[in-house]
Design an enzyme around this catalytic site. Structure first.
Site, short mmCIF file in Angstrom:
data_model
loop_
_atom_site.label_atom_id
_atom_site.label_comp_id
_atom_site.label_asym_id
_atom_site.label_seq_id
_atom_site.Cartn_x
_atom_site.Cartn_y
_atom_site.Cartn_z
N CYS A 135 0.69 -1.26 -0.11
CA CYS A 135 0.05 0.11 0.10
C CYS A 135 0.97 1.07 0.17
CB CYS A 135 -1.00 0.08 1.18
SG CYS A 135 -2.03 1.19 1.33
N CYS A 139 -0.67 4.13 7.08
CA CYS A 139 -1.14 4.15 8.29
C CYS A 139 -0.21 3.53 9.35
CB CYS A 139 -2.44 3.35 8.30
SG CYS A 139 -3.55 4.22 6.82
N CYS A 142 -0.84 -0.17 10.81
CA CYS A 142 -1.15 -1.19 9.77
C CYS A 142 0.03 -1.88 9.24
CB CYS A 142 -2.21 -0.65 8.73
SG CYS A 142 -2.48 -1.68 7.24
N CYS A 369 -7.34 -8.30 10.59
CA CYS A 369 -7.28 -6.94 10.00
C CYS A 369 -6.05 -6.36 10.25
CB CYS A 369 -8.55 -5.61 10.45
SG CYS A 369 -10.03 -6.58 10.33
#
Ligand code: SAH
Ligand code: SF4
Length: 395
Positions: A135, A139, A142, A369
């Site tokens: 990505c 963040c 994450c 997650c």
């Protein structure tokens, strides 16, 4: 908004040729499929019918072998096999959690790998799929955000994850079996795996159109949820061009904190994001926006945060998913205490919102997650780098 925010949309989707030069039919939109057939010599007059037949074999039956497509002439099958392939990502490993969650590592063109997670529940089965390798956003809570390697997945690689998982779960209709005769193991799709789906909009849209097509995988648009960190200019397109449900990674109630947790906030801050959500075109009134809120100890989990959250989202049809932070090696945060999460949920609940606490699934196999990260990714960032990027004081 600061000009130096490290937000880029700097990934390309290169057209990927199969090794032998044949064109992959998986991931082509219907018009593109038809055009490819015509270009390969299918007479124009027959193209519409051939498109429909192939579409059904590929997406309704899960067939990969042209030779088995018995409603096409033998000669035509041979012709197709010469020019085309039906290729999906290859499952290179599968881990099954004690709670039944399955995590697949899938290899895509170029040797890259992405993760796909299947989460069985009593009333549904959800497949969490990836839209990018890694990505570009960072963040700070994450795991995927610590992975440098990035490329956009093609539409075929995105819908191919659904097809590969259906293979593994034996979730295709059996020969002779009608559609919908057996309950489907994959009943829902969430775009919550690796990557920011709105930074790969065209491919995500094409893949989800295939997943929703009534003659194809045939999932209702209400069973597909796209999660974004807040790419404001693309949010409205999600409703207009895909029509699926929207989830937003909100995670904080002040710009100061959200800047640190979700750095894209420096480009589009909370007020700008909320404006986009207020304007979000819903096809029906019952469609609420899901606010995802990761519970980080002493960072965003106070009663004052819960009250501020209520004020911010007032007027937006919403539900709030509280996600207990899932730890990963070197993560600079801790999960909020359970009693704190419950107290936070209670404030939202008493104000009339559904505020389920998401039970962590597949934690034992790092499938929960924010824990996804390709095993091939070697350039691990050090904890200090992550903290520096997040603007956190070094510990
Ligand atoms: N890039 C998209 C979708 C993938 S992330 C997005 O950010 O929305 C799916 C959800 O998991 C997001 O809400 C994300 O913020 C959350 N998440 C990421 N890391 C997490 C972690 N370590 N623990 C719990 N949730 C996490
Ligand atoms: Fe990317 Fe979403 Fe992870 Fe943020 S939370 S780094 S946007 S995958």
């Amino acid at each position: 908004m600061t000009a130096d925010a490290p937000i880029t949309q700097d990934v390309l989707t290169l057209p990927r040729k199969q090794p032998d030069g044949a064109c992959n039919l998986v991931g082509l939109t219907r018009p593109a499929l038809r055009a490819a057939l015509v270009e390969a010599g299918t007479p124009e007059k027959q193209a519409k019918m051939r498109e429909a037949q192939l579409w059904q074999w590929i997406y309704q039956r899960g067939e990969r072998d042209f030779a088995a497509m018995t409603n096409l002439s033998k000669a035509y099958r041979a012709e197709l096999a010469e020019k085309f392939v039906i290729a999906i990502p290859e499952v290179v490993s599968k881990q099954v959690s004690a709670d039944g969650t399955r995590k697949y590592l899938m290899r895509i063109a170029g040797g890259h790998e992405v993760e796909t997670v299947y989460i069985p529940e009593t009333d549904r089965g959800t497949l969490c799929i990836s839209s990018q390798v890694g990505c570009t956003l960072t963040c700070s809570f994450c795991h995927t955000g610590t992975q440098r390697l990035v490329r956009n997945l093609t539409a075929g690689e995105i819908v191919g994850q659904v097809m590969a998982a259906r293979d593994d779960l034996d979730d295709w209709p059996k020969p002779g079996e009608g559609m919908g005769e057996r309950p489907r193991l994959i009943s829902n799709i969430v775009l919550m795996g690796m990557g920011e789906p709105l930074y790969n909009f065209g491919n995500v849209r094409d893949a989800m159109k295939i997943a929703m097509d009534g003659e194809g995988i045939s999932l209702s648009r209400r069973r597909i949820t796209l999660s974004t960190s807040g790419v404001v200019p693309e949010i409205a397109r999600c409703a207009e061009e895909i029509g699926c449900l929207l989830a937003v990674s909100f995670h904080a109630t002040t710009d100061e904190v959200r800047d640190r947790l979700v750095p894209i906030n420096r480009k589009w801050n909370i007020a700008t994001l909320l404006d986009a959500l207020r304007a979000y075109p819903r096809l029906s009134n019952s469609e609420r926006i899901t606010f995802e809120y990761v519970m980080l100890k002493d960072v965003n989990d106070s009663d004052a945060d819960a009250r501020r959250l209520l004020k911010l989202i007032a007027g937006i049809p919403a539900k709030i998913n509280l996600i207990p932070f899932n730890e990963w090696p070197g993560a600079p945060y801790e999960r909020s205490d359970w009693s704190r999460i419950e107290a936070f949920a209670d404030i939202l609940y008493k104000a009339g919102y559904a505020a389920p606490i998401r039970t962590p699934r597949g934690e034992d196999i790092m499938a929960a997650c924010g824990q996804l990260k390709s095993a091939t990714e070697r350039a691990k960032k050090r904890r200090a780098d992550i903290e520096a990027e997040a603007g956190l004081p070094s510990s």
